[in-house]
Design a protein around this motif. Structure first.
Motif, PDB file in Angstrom:
ATOM      1  N   HIS A  23      11.677 -12.072   4.983  1.00 31.01           N
ATOM      2  CA  HIS A  23      12.782 -11.522   4.058  1.00 31.01           C
ATOM      3  C   HIS A  23      12.565 -10.645   3.078  1.00 31.01           C
ATOM      4  O   HIS A  23      10.966 -10.051   2.676  1.00 31.01           O
ATOM      5  CB  HIS A  23      12.161 -13.203   3.761  1.00 31.01           C
ATOM      6  N   PRO A  24      13.362 -10.100   2.858  1.00 28.00           N
ATOM      7  CA  PRO A  24      12.992  -9.392   1.681  1.00 28.00           C
ATOM      8  C   PRO A  24      12.481  -8.831   0.482  1.00 28.00           C
ATOM      9  O   PRO A  24      12.029  -8.227  -0.660  1.00 28.00           O
ATOM     10  CB  PRO A  24      14.912  -8.751   0.538  1.00 28.00           C
ATOM     11  N   GLN A  25      11.802 -10.184   0.122  1.00 27.85           N
ATOM     12  CA  GLN A  25      11.628 -10.510  -1.203  1.00 27.85           C
ATOM     13  C   GLN A  25       9.247 -10.715  -1.098  1.00 27.85           C
ATOM     14  O   GLN A  25       9.232 -11.064  -1.993  1.00 27.85           O
ATOM     15  CB  GLN A  25      11.730 -11.714  -2.358  1.00 27.85           C
ATOM     16  N   ASN A  26       9.624 -10.770   0.051  1.00 28.78           N
ATOM     17  CA  ASN A  26       8.677 -11.200   0.752  1.00 28.78           C
ATOM     18  C   ASN A  26       7.528  -9.513   0.350  1.00 28.78           C
ATOM     19  O   ASN A  26       7.731  -8.467   0.870  1.00 28.78           O
ATOM     20  CB  ASN A  26       8.303 -11.688   2.331  1.00 28.78           C
ATOM     21  N   ARG A  27       6.828 -10.205   0.095  1.00 26.81           N
ATOM     22  CA  ARG A  27       5.442  -8.652  -0.379  1.00 26.81           C
ATOM     23  C   ARG A  27       4.984  -8.181   0.904  1.00 26.81           C
ATOM     24  O   ARG A  27       4.559  -7.063   0.599  1.00 26.81           O
ATOM     25  CB  ARG A  27       4.520  -9.083  -1.142  1.00 26.81           C
ATOM     26  N   PHE A  28       4.927  -8.738   2.039  1.00 23.83           N
ATOM     27  CA  PHE A  28       3.721  -8.344   2.805  1.00 23.83           C
ATOM     28  C   PHE A  28       3.529  -6.888   3.600  1.00 23.83           C
ATOM     29  O   PHE A  28       2.828  -5.792   3.750  1.00 23.83           O
ATOM     30  CB  PHE A  28       4.034  -9.057   4.316  1.00 23.83           C
ATOM     31  N   TRP A  29       5.363  -6.219   3.418  1.00 25.90           N
ATOM     32  CA  TRP A  29       5.097  -4.829   4.242  1.00 25.90           C
ATOM     33  C   TRP A  29       4.688  -3.611   2.891  1.00 25.90           C
ATOM     34  O   TRP A  29       4.032  -2.428   3.097  1.00 25.90           O
ATOM     35  CB  TRP A  29       7.130  -4.801   4.772  1.00 25.90           C
ATOM     36  N   PRO A  30       5.215  -4.313   1.747  1.00 28.01           N
ATOM     37  CA  PRO A  30       5.162  -3.382   1.159  1.00 28.01           C
ATOM     38  C   PRO A  30       3.427  -3.167   0.468  1.00 28.01           C
ATOM     39  O   PRO A  30       2.478  -2.636   0.685  1.00 28.01           O
ATOM     40  CB  PRO A  30       5.560  -3.889  -0.601  1.00 28.01           C
ATOM     41  N   LEU A  31       2.971  -4.597   0.750  1.00 25.21           N
ATOM     42  CA  LEU A  31       1.191  -4.181   0.973  1.00 25.21           C
ATOM     43  C   LEU A  31       0.481  -3.761   2.038  1.00 25.21           C
ATOM     44  O   LEU A  31      -0.209  -2.735   1.357  1.00 25.21           O
ATOM     45  CB  LEU A  31       0.732  -6.045   0.716  1.00 25.21           C
ATOM     46  N   LEU A  32       1.280  -3.988   2.751  1.00 24.06           N
ATOM     47  CA  LEU A  32       0.629  -2.525   4.305  1.00 24.06           C
ATOM     48  C   LEU A  32       1.104  -1.381   3.699  1.00 24.06           C
ATOM     49  O   LEU A  32       0.150  -0.291   4.620  1.00 24.06           O
ATOM     50  CB  LEU A  32       0.621  -3.886   5.865  1.00 24.06           C
ATOM     51  N   GLN A  33       1.780  -0.832   3.490  1.00 23.47           N
ATOM     52  CA  GLN A  33       2.066   0.618   3.131  1.00 23.47           C
ATOM     53  C   GLN A  33       0.957   0.184   1.785  1.00 23.47           C
ATOM     54  O   GLN A  33      -0.027   1.598   1.724  1.00 23.47           O
ATOM     55  CB  GLN A  33       4.007   0.273   2.582  1.00 23.47           C
ATOM     56  N   ALA A  34       0.502  -0.505   0.955  1.00 23.35           N
ATOM     57  CA  ALA A  34      -0.436  -0.097  -0.402  1.00 23.35           C
ATOM     58  C   ALA A  34      -1.464   0.482   0.097  1.00 23.35           C
ATOM     59  O   ALA A  34      -2.594   1.290  -0.299  1.00 23.35           O
ATOM     60  CB  ALA A  34      -0.052  -0.840  -1.270  1.00 23.35           C
ATOM     61  N   LEU A  35      -2.029  -0.363   1.324  1.00 20.09           N
ATOM     62  CA  LEU A  35      -3.567  -0.574   2.261  1.00 20.09           C
ATOM     63  C   LEU A  35      -3.005   0.700   2.985  1.00 20.09           C
ATOM     64  O   LEU A  35      -4.630   1.121   2.631  1.00 20.09           O
ATOM     65  CB  LEU A  35      -3.233  -1.448   2.702  1.00 20.09           C
ATOM     66  N   TYR A  36      -2.552   0.823   4.083  1.00 18.47           N
ATOM     67  CA  TYR A  36      -2.644   1.789   4.279  1.00 18.47           C
ATOM     68  C   TYR A  36      -2.084   3.090   4.756  1.00 18.47           C
ATOM     69  O   TYR A  36      -2.548   3.851   5.591  1.00 18.47           O
ATOM     70  CB  TYR A  36      -2.328   1.126   6.493  1.00 18.47           C
TER      71      TYR A  36
END
Length: 193
Positions: free
Chosen positions: A46-59
């Motif tokens: 889902h384009p509004q889910n923040r999971f992938w931006p979170l992973l990018q921020a963390l890793y």
């Protein structure tokens, strides 16, 4: 199908398997793949889910501009595996109204033990209260019975429905919780949030 408040109950099967390999070290658990994710055959699409931006921020490596999650199934899969991340859901099938975690019932749980036994997973991170609740109800007793020892680090939900926290607050909460459990992350990479 029964209806409640003009919302239809639907029986859903997960539809695609877990993401991991033998080098995976940390497992992020959602609840059940959303309609958008089931349609795409991959996690958190889902384009509004923040999971992938979170992973990018963390890793993501801040010194490598190519180390990004991207927006496709292929780039996201490659990013996760490159950073020893596994992704799965604790529910194999259930009845649900739309994508509402609070409506989930008649759960058939996923088997997480095979992933852990065939990888280096030592930390499991349920993302959201419902994921944590389901893990502890269905999977934790099996882990105990089979003498599988992992750290459980509950993290906040990345769903767009969890709007009480900003993306940066979610990143900060995750960094704090993962850091307290010895799982280091890269410095925040937040320009895409």
């Amino acid at each position: 199908m029964a209806t409640t408040r003009n919302t239809t109950w639907q029986h859903v099967e997960h539809g695609f398997g877990p993401l991991y390999n033998s080098e995976s070290q940390i497992l992020f658990l959602g609840t059940m793949a959303s309609p958008k994710s089931r349609e795409a055959g991959f996690f958190y699409m889902h384009p509004q889910n923040r999971f992938w931006p979170l992973l990018q921020a963390l890793y993501a490596n801040p010194d490598d501009p190519t180390d990004t999650t991207g927006t496709t199934k292929e780039t996201r899969k490659a990013f996760a595996l490159r950073h020893h991340i596994a992704i799965w859901d604790p529910i194999e099938s259930c009845d649900i109204q739309g994508a509402s975690d609070s409506s989930i019932r008649n759960i058939v749980p996923s088997d997480l033990t095979g992933m852990v036994k065939h990888s280096n997973i030592s930390i499991i991170c349920p993302t959201g209260a419902k994921s944590n609740q389901i893990f502890h109800k269905y999977q934790a007793p099996i882990f105990e019975r089979e003498h599988i020892h992992v750290d459980i680090v509950p993290l906040p939900s990345t769903s767009p429905a969890y709007a009480s926290k900003t993306p940066q607050q979610i990143i900060d909460m995750c960094k704090e919780r993962l850091g307290a459990n010895g799982m280091t992350t890269n410095p925040a990479y937040t320009e895409h949030l």
